[in-house]
Scaffold this motif. Structure first.
Motif, PDB file in Angstrom:
ATOM      1  N   VAL A 110       0.862  -1.190   0.000  1.00 48.77           N
ATOM      2  CA  VAL A 110       0.000   0.000   0.000  1.00 48.77           C
ATOM      3  C   VAL A 110       0.896   1.236   0.000  1.00 48.77           C
ATOM      4  O   VAL A 110       1.768   1.373   0.865  1.00 48.77           O
ATOM      5  CB  VAL A 110      -0.917   0.027   1.245  1.00 48.77           C
ATOM      6  N   THR A 137      -2.264  -1.479  -3.695  1.00 47.94           N
ATOM      7  CA  THR A 137      -3.265  -0.410  -3.574  1.00 47.94           C
ATOM      8  C   THR A 137      -2.530   0.922  -3.516  1.00 47.94           C
ATOM      9  O   THR A 137      -1.659   1.114  -2.657  1.00 47.94           O
ATOM     10  CB  THR A 137      -4.115  -0.579  -2.304  1.00 47.94           C
ATOM     11  N   PHE A 139      -2.995   4.875  -2.983  1.00 46.17           N
ATOM     12  CA  PHE A 139      -3.891   5.946  -2.528  1.00 46.17           C
ATOM     13  C   PHE A 139      -3.443   7.260  -3.163  1.00 46.17           C
ATOM     14  O   PHE A 139      -2.275   7.641  -3.057  1.00 46.17           O
ATOM     15  CB  PHE A 139      -3.841   6.071  -1.008  1.00 46.17           C
ATOM     16  N   ASN A 171      -5.607   3.272 -12.401  1.00 44.72           N
ATOM     17  CA  ASN A 171      -6.580   2.212 -12.682  1.00 44.72           C
ATOM     18  C   ASN A 171      -6.273   1.541 -14.021  1.00 44.72           C
ATOM     19  O   ASN A 171      -6.327   0.311 -14.144  1.00 44.72           O
ATOM     20  CB  ASN A 171      -7.985   2.815 -12.671  1.00 44.72           C
ATOM     21  N   TYR A 175      -3.548  -1.045 -11.059  1.00 42.36           N
ATOM     22  CA  TYR A 175      -3.489  -0.943  -9.598  1.00 42.36           C
ATOM     23  C   TYR A 175      -4.894  -0.880  -9.024  1.00 42.36           C
ATOM     24  O   TYR A 175      -5.830  -0.424  -9.679  1.00 42.36           O
ATOM     25  CB  TYR A 175      -2.763   0.352  -9.184  1.00 42.36           C
ATOM     26  N   LYS A 176      -5.019  -1.287  -7.751  1.00 42.73           N
ATOM     27  CA  LYS A 176      -6.209  -0.910  -6.987  1.00 42.73           C
ATOM     28  C   LYS A 176      -5.993   0.541  -6.555  1.00 42.73           C
ATOM     29  O   LYS A 176      -4.872   0.929  -6.221  1.00 42.73           O
ATOM     30  CB  LYS A 176      -6.350  -1.794  -5.742  1.00 42.73           C
ATOM     31  N   GLY A 178      -7.202   3.932  -4.199  1.00 41.68           N
ATOM     32  CA  GLY A 178      -7.968   4.550  -3.116  1.00 41.68           C
ATOM     33  C   GLY A 178      -7.690   6.046  -3.086  1.00 41.68           C
ATOM     34  O   GLY A 178      -6.854   6.552  -3.837  1.00 41.68           O
ATOM     35  N   ALA A 212     -11.005   1.443  -4.062  1.00 39.84           N
ATOM     36  CA  ALA A 212     -10.677   0.319  -3.177  1.00 39.84           C
ATOM     37  C   ALA A 212     -10.661   0.733  -1.718  1.00 39.84           C
ATOM     38  O   ALA A 212     -10.573  -0.119  -0.833  1.00 39.84           O
ATOM     39  CB  ALA A 212      -9.311  -0.246  -3.571  1.00 39.84           C
TER      40      ALA A 212
END
Ligand SMILES: *Cc1c(COP(=O)(O)O)cnc(C)c1O
Length: 406
Positions: A110, A137, A139, A171, A175-176, A178, A212
């Motif tokens: 992350v 993920t 962010f 995206n 990747y995920k 957030g 996500a």
């Protein structure tokens, strides 16, 4: 570590000439658990607030399993106390070699970004290590405008329109994705999170895919003292902030996605106090054995009122004045540097003298993590204290917000 019931006992037994940190592991665990119970998502402790091994270890024992980290030093500190802890690498601007270390050696999955160059760095590492981007993920840090004692959004964060572009690009790469924000530290206005959530909502509504998760950062206020000569400033309690935040998360439709918070200050502020010694009193000046280059960095003590307790040295038989008379003292730090003078006074009994001690409370956040070795002074003595600072006799004094009248 030596144990005492309270700081006064420690001071009288050790008669310390060097500053002593009084650690209260039970207070730390209580405050960590309280936050985890209140926040409707995962709690990632922000290591920069206080990365001492004893603090990280106590947090792991309290059940903290997620840590917000920003550097290789913090990766190692967390791993040393908690081999299975998950780390979130939330610094938006990272060295590429550190990204590689995070992904390759520490298994971090992350990360936060706020610029396309950071995506480029990340993707280079992900390709080189042959990691599936879908396992990561990312962010996107969204810029916010807040009202915190310490404003941080000027330095980091993408404007909302740019955040949409960055998220779409992430995206597309697989990747995920957030969204995250960090409103600054010690927020004073409960509307702050709502404003940030409104920005995140604006970004989300323009995305072509589902998020996500949402990371609301830190900023939750700790309780400090207040100057009894002034009207107490109404500070929202953590409970009030949290119920408002939970309501806002629901209202903006974020409540059903994975949520993360990155509290620092609110978790560690109360777990440490500091015993300092008065090396000399000159009139209304106190020269103490700590200062702005050690535990009392003025950037934060200047904005926060810390409770202080007077620990008179029983060896001093003759004193002038009354212990009930609380007066302001200018406080000079331990180093030879002329800027090492606190900009705000300490209010203490007028009887304080050379050789006495002062216990400064609620100093667990951004104090010992900001110590330097300047001039050869590096406070590093710890004792364990059983009684919470607030349960002892009422603090007589405080390190004030008000400037001293000359
Ligand atoms: C400093 C920081 C925190 C912790 O902030 P507190 O105000 O101590 O809760 C959390 N997240 C990020 C990204 C930070 O930089």
């Amino acid at each position: 570590m030596q144990r005492f019931d309270n700081a006064r006992e420690a001071a009288l037994a050790l008669r310390p000439d060097d500053p002593v940190y009084c650690f209260r592991p039970q207070v730390l665990k209580t405050d960590a658990r309280r936050f985890m119970e209140m926040f409707p998502g995962r709690t990632a402790y922000a290591v920069k607030t206080n990365g001492e091994p004893i603090v990280l270890k106590a947090l792991a024992e309290a059940g903290v399993t997620v840590f917000d980290v920003a550097s290789p030093g913090e990766f190692a500190a967390v791993r040393a106390v908690s081999p299975n802890a998950e780390m979130l690498y939330m610094h938006p601007v990272k060295a590429q070699s550190h990204i590689r270390l995070a992904l390759e050696e520490y298994g971090i999955r992350v990360v936060a970004i706020d610029h396309e160059d950071e995506i480029t760095k990340l993707t280079r590492v992900v390709r080189a290590l042959d990691i599936d981007p879908g396992a990561i993920t990312v962010f996107v840090r969204v810029q916010t405008k807040g009202h915190a004692a310490y404003e941080l959004s000027k330095k980091f964060g993408a404007g909302p329109a740019n955040a949409v572009e960055l998220a779409e690009r992430l995206n597309r790469t697989g990747y995920k994705v957030g969204l995250c924000f960090h409103v600054g530290s010690q927020i004073e206005d409960p509307d702050t999170y709502e404003r940030a959530l409104a920005s995140a909502d604006w970004v989300r509504n323009r995305l072509t895919f589902d998020l996500a998760g949402l990371d609301v950062g830190g900023g939750f206020p700790a309780e400090y003292g207040h100057d009894p000569n002034r009207k107490a400033v109404e500070m929202p309690s953590l409970g009030q902030i949290m119920s408002r935040l939970s309501g806002d998360l629901t209202e903006y439709g974020f409540a059903d996605m994975p949520l993360v918070a990155e509290p620092g200050r609110v978790i560690v502020a109360r777990c440490l106090s500091l015993i300092v010694r008065v090396l000399m009193r000159k009139g209304r000046r106190l020269y103490i054995n700590d200062g702005i280059w050690a535990s009392l960095s003025d950037s934060w003590t200047g904005k926060i009122t810390l409770p202080a307790r007077f620990i008179p040295d029983p060896a001093i038989r003759n004193r002038n004045g009354s212990e009930k008379n609380i007066v302001p003292f200018k406080v000079c730090g331990a180093t030879c540097d002329s800027v090492d003078i606190l900009s705000r006074p300490f209010w203490l009994p007028e009887t304080v003298d050379t050789g006495d001690w002062i216990e400064i409370g609620h100093i667990g956040a951004y104090s010992l993590s900001l110590r330097t070795r300047f001039n050869g002074f590096y406070p590093d003595t710890f004792v364990e204290i059983a009684t919470p600072f607030d349960e002892g006799d009422a603090p007589q004094g405080f390190a004030s917000l008000e400037t001293m009248a000359d």
